[in-house]
Scaffold this motif. Structure first.
Motif, PDB file in Angstrom:
ATOM      1  N   UNK A  14      18.939  27.691 -16.987  1.00  0.00           N
ATOM      2  CA  UNK A  14      18.723  27.429 -18.135  1.00  0.00           C
ATOM      3  C   UNK A  14      17.389  27.393 -18.552  1.00  0.00           C
ATOM      4  N   UNK A  15      16.548  26.464 -17.804  1.00  0.00           N
ATOM      5  CA  UNK A  15      15.091  26.479 -18.046  1.00  0.00           C
ATOM      6  C   UNK A  15      14.224  27.688 -18.051  1.00  0.00           C
ATOM      7  N   UNK A  16      14.842  28.632 -17.060  1.00  0.00           N
ATOM      8  CA  UNK A  16      13.983  29.998 -17.149  1.00  0.00           C
ATOM      9  C   UNK A  16      14.428  30.741 -18.387  1.00  0.00           C
ATOM     10  N   UNK A  17      15.821  30.701 -18.701  1.00  0.00           N
ATOM     11  CA  UNK A  17      16.297  31.489 -19.597  1.00  0.00           C
ATOM     12  C   UNK A  17      15.619  31.062 -21.170  1.00  0.00           C
ATOM     13  N   UNK A  18      15.382  29.653 -21.190  1.00  0.00           N
ATOM     14  CA  UNK A  18      14.958  29.103 -22.525  1.00  0.00           C
ATOM     15  C   UNK A  18      13.788  29.515 -22.789  1.00  0.00           C
ATOM     16  N   UNK A  19      12.763  29.416 -21.554  1.00  0.00           N
ATOM     17  CA  UNK A  19      11.307  29.820 -21.577  1.00  0.00           C
ATOM     18  C   UNK A  19      11.324  31.358 -21.961  1.00  0.00           C
ATOM     19  N   UNK A  20      11.814  32.178 -21.242  1.00  0.00           N
ATOM     20  CA  UNK A  20      11.689  33.550 -21.557  1.00  0.00           C
ATOM     21  C   UNK A  20      12.261  33.927 -23.037  1.00  0.00           C
ATOM     22  N   UNK A  21      13.143  33.331 -23.492  1.00  0.00           N
ATOM     23  CA  UNK A  21      13.691  33.670 -24.628  1.00  0.00           C
ATOM     24  C   UNK A  21      12.736  33.263 -25.774  1.00  0.00           C
ATOM     25  N   UNK A  22      12.198  31.961 -25.329  1.00  0.00           N
ATOM     26  CA  UNK A  22      11.177  31.481 -26.709  1.00  0.00           C
ATOM     27  C   UNK A  22       9.735  32.226 -26.603  1.00  0.00           C
ATOM     28  N   UNK A  23       9.585  32.636 -25.513  1.00  0.00           N
ATOM     29  CA  UNK A  23       8.089  33.480 -25.237  1.00  0.00           C
ATOM     30  C   UNK A  23       8.268  34.738 -26.032  1.00  0.00           C
ATOM     31  N   UNK A  41      10.661  24.772 -24.785  1.00  0.00           N
ATOM     32  CA  UNK A  41      11.181  24.934 -23.316  1.00  0.00           C
ATOM     33  C   UNK A  41      10.988  23.855 -22.483  1.00  0.00           C
ATOM     34  N   UNK A  42       9.794  23.360 -22.617  1.00  0.00           N
ATOM     35  CA  UNK A  42       9.022  22.237 -21.753  1.00  0.00           C
ATOM     36  C   UNK A  42       9.795  20.946 -22.053  1.00  0.00           C
ATOM     37  N   UNK A  43       9.882  20.354 -23.206  1.00  0.00           N
ATOM     38  CA  UNK A  43      10.725  19.144 -23.333  1.00  0.00           C
ATOM     39  C   UNK A  43      12.045  19.203 -22.967  1.00  0.00           C
ATOM     40  N   UNK A  44      12.637  20.539 -23.437  1.00  0.00           N
ATOM     41  CA  UNK A  44      14.190  20.841 -23.257  1.00  0.00           C
ATOM     42  C   UNK A  44      14.398  20.981 -21.888  1.00  0.00           C
ATOM     43  N   UNK A  45      13.674  21.387 -20.883  1.00  0.00           N
ATOM     44  CA  UNK A  45      13.731  21.681 -19.296  1.00  0.00           C
ATOM     45  C   UNK A  45      13.462  20.275 -18.926  1.00  0.00           C
ATOM     46  N   UNK A  46      12.660  19.564 -19.243  1.00  0.00           N
ATOM     47  CA  UNK A  46      12.283  18.120 -18.496  1.00  0.00           C
ATOM     48  C   UNK A  46      13.639  17.261 -18.636  1.00  0.00           C
ATOM     49  N   UNK A  47      14.168  17.258 -19.949  1.00  0.00           N
ATOM     50  CA  UNK A  47      15.013  16.369 -20.463  1.00  0.00           C
ATOM     51  C   UNK A  47      16.384  16.933 -19.611  1.00  0.00           C
ATOM     52  N   UNK A  48      16.621  18.014 -19.685  1.00  0.00           N
ATOM     53  CA  UNK A  48      17.929  18.575 -18.883  1.00  0.00           C
ATOM     54  C   UNK A  48      17.811  18.269 -17.319  1.00  0.00           C
ATOM     55  N   UNK A  49      16.538  18.504 -16.787  1.00  0.00           N
ATOM     56  CA  UNK A  49      16.503  18.011 -15.386  1.00  0.00           C
ATOM     57  C   UNK A  49      16.704  16.513 -15.031  1.00  0.00           C
ATOM     58  N   UNK A  50      16.093  16.160 -15.910  1.00  0.00           N
ATOM     59  CA  UNK A  50      16.324  14.430 -15.884  1.00  0.00           C
ATOM     60  C   UNK A  50      17.756  13.904 -15.879  1.00  0.00           C
ATOM     61  N   UNK A  51      18.434  14.586 -16.913  1.00  0.00           N
ATOM     62  CA  UNK A  51      19.957  14.233 -17.023  1.00  0.00           C
ATOM     63  C   UNK A  51      20.467  14.598 -15.856  1.00  0.00           C
ATOM     64  N   UNK A  52      20.332  15.680 -15.170  1.00  0.00           N
ATOM     65  CA  UNK A  52      20.684  16.226 -13.991  1.00  0.00           C
ATOM     66  C   UNK A  52      20.772  15.088 -12.934  1.00  0.00           C
TER      67      UNK A  52
END
Length: 201
Positions: A14-23, A41-52
């Motif tokens: 998800x982190x990779x896909x969101x980064x590429x889509x936003x770019x 994508x940075x804060x979304x990825x950070x929050x997703x990983x912390x939640x995991x």
């Protein structure tokens, strides 16, 4: 696969896909206008990983844990982002000699700090009661570093547009799932936190 493993794989992809889509959505593929921009994508990825990690580790103080990890990852990635920007700008437009020397010092320190990032993350997890053998975080550091050449290799294998190099490893988003997965691997072996494992979190 266990839920913790499949969910880590999902978060990494998800982190990779969101980064590429936003770019591609904001700046397109051509050129370097994508570089050194603000990405959601940075804060979304950070929050997703912390939640995991919170789901897997079950920290003793979840809110403190989330704030500390959020601050750590934000400071780390902002620092690396601006450090790389400084090196890149100096490479494109050479400044006076004194500035070049300072930039060389930054360029030499970045790989060392990058390698230490999984180790620092491991200590923070242990601080909040995650019982994981520290050797696994050292292994994570090796995987974290190896993510870049592996991403370049994958770009070459699939013959991705733009070529196979370190810049396109990031631009394509290929390296991002590898980085996220390598950070999370030690926590797949984490045991339930308990009060006796806590320090002063």
């Amino acid at each position: 696969m266990k839920l913790s493993q499949t969910s880590l794989l999902f978060v990494a992809l998800l982190c990779g896909a969101v980064w590429r889509a936003e770019l591609e959505w904001k700046w397109g593929w051509a050129g370097l206008t994508w570089a050194w921009q603000l990405y959601w994508a940075f804060p979304l990825g950070i929050l997703s990983f912390i939640a995991w990690t919170a789901f897997v580790v079950r920290p003793l103080h979840p809110w403190r844990y989330s704030v500390v990890l959020g601050s750590f990852f934000t400071a780390a990635f902002v620092g690396f982002w601006h450090g790389l920007e400084t090196v890149f700008v100096v490479w494109r437009m050479p400044p006076p000699e004194s500035i070049i020397r300072r930039t060389q010092l930054v360029a030499l320190s970045l790989p060392v700090l990058w390698a230490l990032m999984p180790v620092a993350f491991g200590w923070l997890c242990r601080l909040f009661g995650a019982r994981v053998h520290f050797g696994l975080h050292l292994l994570s550091s090796g995987l974290f570093i190896a993510s870049w050449p592996l991403a370049v290799w994958l770009l070459d294998v699939v013959d991705h547009r733009g070529g196979a190099d370190l810049i396109h490893a990031l631009k394509s988003g290929f390296v991002i799932p590898l980085l996220v997965f390598s950070l999370g691997v030690p926590l797949l072996f984490a045991k339930q936190a308990d009060e006796s494992a806590a320090r002063t979190a």
